[in-house]
Motif scaffolding. Structure first.
Motif, short mmCIF file in Angstrom:
data_model
loop_
_atom_site.label_atom_id
_atom_site.label_comp_id
_atom_site.label_asym_id
_atom_site.label_seq_id
_atom_site.Cartn_x
_atom_site.Cartn_y
_atom_site.Cartn_z
N ASN A 66 10.72 9.17 12.84
CA ASN A 66 9.37 8.70 12.55
C ASN A 66 8.67 8.18 13.81
O ASN A 66 7.48 8.41 13.99
N ALA A 67 9.39 7.50 14.68
CA ALA A 67 8.77 6.97 15.90
C ALA A 67 8.19 8.10 16.75
O ALA A 67 7.08 7.98 17.28
N GLU A 68 8.93 9.21 16.86
CA GLU A 68 8.43 10.35 17.63
C GLU A 68 7.24 11.00 16.93
O GLU A 68 6.26 11.39 17.57
N THR A 101 3.86 -0.73 9.21
CA THR A 101 3.76 -1.37 7.90
C THR A 101 4.99 -2.26 7.71
O THR A 101 6.12 -1.80 7.86
N PRO A 102 4.78 -3.52 7.36
CA PRO A 102 5.92 -4.43 7.14
C PRO A 102 6.82 -3.94 5.99
O PRO A 102 6.32 -3.43 4.98
N ALA A 103 8.12 -4.10 6.15
CA ALA A 103 9.09 -3.64 5.15
C ALA A 103 8.82 -4.21 3.76
O ALA A 103 8.89 -3.46 2.77
N PRO A 104 8.47 -5.52 3.61
CA PRO A 104 8.20 -6.02 2.26
C PRO A 104 7.03 -5.30 1.59
O PRO A 104 7.05 -5.04 0.38
N LEU A 105 6.03 -4.92 2.37
CA LEU A 105 4.89 -4.20 1.81
C LEU A 105 5.30 -2.79 1.37
O LEU A 105 4.86 -2.30 0.33
N LEU A 106 6.17 -2.15 2.16
CA LEU A 106 6.68 -0.84 1.77
C LEU A 106 7.49 -0.92 0.48
O LEU A 106 7.39 -0.05 -0.39
N ARG A 107 8.30 -1.97 0.37
CA ARG A 107 9.10 -2.14 -0.87
C ARG A 107 8.19 -2.33 -2.08
O ARG A 107 8.45 -1.78 -3.15
N LEU A 108 7.14 -3.10 -1.91
CA LEU A 108 6.19 -3.32 -3.00
C LEU A 108 5.49 -2.02 -3.39
O LEU A 108 5.36 -1.70 -4.57
N GLY A 109 5.09 -1.26 -2.39
CA GLY A 109 4.45 0.02 -2.66
C GLY A 109 5.38 1.00 -3.35
O GLY A 109 4.96 1.78 -4.20
N ALA A 110 6.65 0.96 -2.99
CA ALA A 110 7.63 1.84 -3.61
C ALA A 110 7.78 1.56 -5.10
O ALA A 110 7.99 2.47 -5.90
N ILE A 111 7.64 0.29 -5.47
CA ILE A 111 7.69 -0.06 -6.89
C ILE A 111 6.54 0.61 -7.62
O ILE A 111 6.72 1.22 -8.67
N GLY A 112 5.35 0.51 -7.04
CA GLY A 112 4.17 1.13 -7.65
C GLY A 112 4.27 2.65 -7.73
O GLY A 112 3.77 3.27 -8.67
N LEU A 113 4.90 3.25 -6.74
CA LEU A 113 5.05 4.71 -6.72
C LEU A 113 6.30 5.19 -7.44
O LEU A 113 6.53 6.40 -7.56
N PRO A 125 12.44 2.82 -1.72
CA PRO A 125 11.85 2.34 -0.46
C PRO A 125 12.65 2.78 0.76
O PRO A 125 12.11 2.85 1.86
N ALA A 126 13.91 3.14 0.59
CA ALA A 126 14.72 3.60 1.72
C ALA A 126 14.17 4.89 2.32
O ALA A 126 14.39 5.17 3.50
N LEU A 127 13.42 5.67 1.55
CA LEU A 127 12.82 6.89 2.09
C LEU A 127 11.88 6.56 3.24
O LEU A 127 11.82 7.29 4.23
N ALA A 128 11.15 5.48 3.12
CA ALA A 128 10.22 5.07 4.18
C ALA A 128 10.89 4.19 5.22
O ALA A 128 10.51 4.21 6.39
#
Length: 86
Positions: free
Chosen positions: A12-14, A31-43, A47-50
């Protein structure tokens, strides 16, 4: 199962550095990890995918003779017909 991915995956960095260079943007905020985890719940996704990513290649397609127009990220970004993020 067949994974529709180019034969040369990148981290992802590249990917993000290449996209920033190709669009002329200097920086992007991670994107902060907690925000990604929250978004993963909605989707309703993992969250490990991101957060950790997945190595995705498809030997099935290569064995079937599939030829990629852009086997590398650099080639895809350099193609003038590749859709651009504006």
């Amino acid at each position: 199962m067949v994974v529709a991915a180019a034969p040369t995956p990148v981290r992802n960095a590249e990917l993000m550095a290449t996209l920033r260079r190709s669009t002329g943007r200097r920086a992007g905020m991670p994107t902060p990890a907690p925000l990604l985890r929250l978004g993963a719940i909605g989707l309703r996704t993992d969250p490990a995918l991101a957060l950790t990513g997945r190595h995705a290649t498809s030997p099935v397609l290569a064995e079937a003779g599939m030829c990629w127009q852009h086997p590398t990220l650099a080639g895809a970004v350099a193609d003038p017909f590749t859709p651009r993020l504006e």
